[in-house]
Design an enzyme around this catalytic site. Sequence first.
Site, PDB file in Angstrom:
ATOM      1  N   LYS A   1      -2.222   3.818   3.514  1.00 33.82           N
ATOM      2  CA  LYS A   1      -2.518   4.900   2.565  1.00 33.82           C
ATOM      3  C   LYS A   1      -3.725   4.583   1.693  1.00 33.82           C
ATOM      4  O   LYS A   1      -3.709   4.809   0.475  1.00 33.82           O
ATOM      5  CB  LYS A   1      -1.291   5.218   1.708  1.00 33.82           C
ATOM      6  N   ARG A   2      -4.787   4.108   2.285  1.00 30.51           N
ATOM      7  CA  ARG A   2      -5.988   3.779   1.536  1.00 30.51           C
ATOM      8  C   ARG A   2      -6.829   5.029   1.278  1.00 30.51           C
ATOM      9  O   ARG A   2      -6.766   6.005   2.028  1.00 30.51           O
ATOM     10  CB  ARG A   2      -6.818   2.744   2.291  1.00 30.51           C
TER      11      ARG A   2
END
Length: 279
Positions: free
Chosen positions: A100-101
Amino acid sequence: MAPTPKGFGQRLLEAGQERGRLCVGIDPHPHLLQAWGLSNDAAGLREFSRICVEAFADTAALVKPQVAFFERYGSQGFAVLEETLEDLRSAGCLTVADAKRGDIGSTMAGYADAWLAEDSPLRADAVTVSPYLGVGALGPVFQVAKATGRGVFVLAATSNPEAIELQSTKREDSRSIAQWIVDECAQYNSALSDVGSVGNVGVVVGATLTQPPVLNQLHGPVLLPGVGAQGASAQDVEKITESAPELGFANVSRAVLNAGPNVADLQKAVRETAAEFTN
């Protein structure tokens, strides 16, 4: 002339046809480590991951290590994650790093290289990213995915209550934020969809949502968390992905992992759950 290598989207489609459209999470929660009789440290993490690799590598279409549960052990945890991804890769199993960058500029390029570049020890077949600094800010990860044939799953419509208000907010063109994200991703897939191939940019859509975005123009994979322990069913997944059910992959973690630590029991749980997603 050598054939063009298949991209992530096409490879995932074929894996789903062979094994069922199921993404199985490797989520080493502290309570699961305890339930499996393992220590809450890097050694327990390594054994948990080893068991998951043995159970899932030849049964699941897609395996998703949850990066946070490795990250909390620092460098030792990242070392285990590298080993886990390498072992799954060697076994020919597709992986998505649930990282989830999301950032801008050179920072996003760094994340892209970390999770998708060919020479990175953390490379997976795909990575999850957050678009809430702007879908355009994800350009570096889309570029690396295109260059390597890997994939990206963009958080479009998650089912946690805190996100629904934001994601359902309407833009001036009457589209919700979630729908706008899906439509932006569809643009990145258009070149491949125009030649009849599956795009490599997918989206994450919560399977428990009652008003999900429309996906009929995406032409890419859809990852659907919320199935099993969170209450969503195969019928919910079918309804959300009715325009292209072959590209919808239910994400199941606890419902499978609770069958551990016996490898045979875990494999049975994967096969039985995957059987719900083979039509």
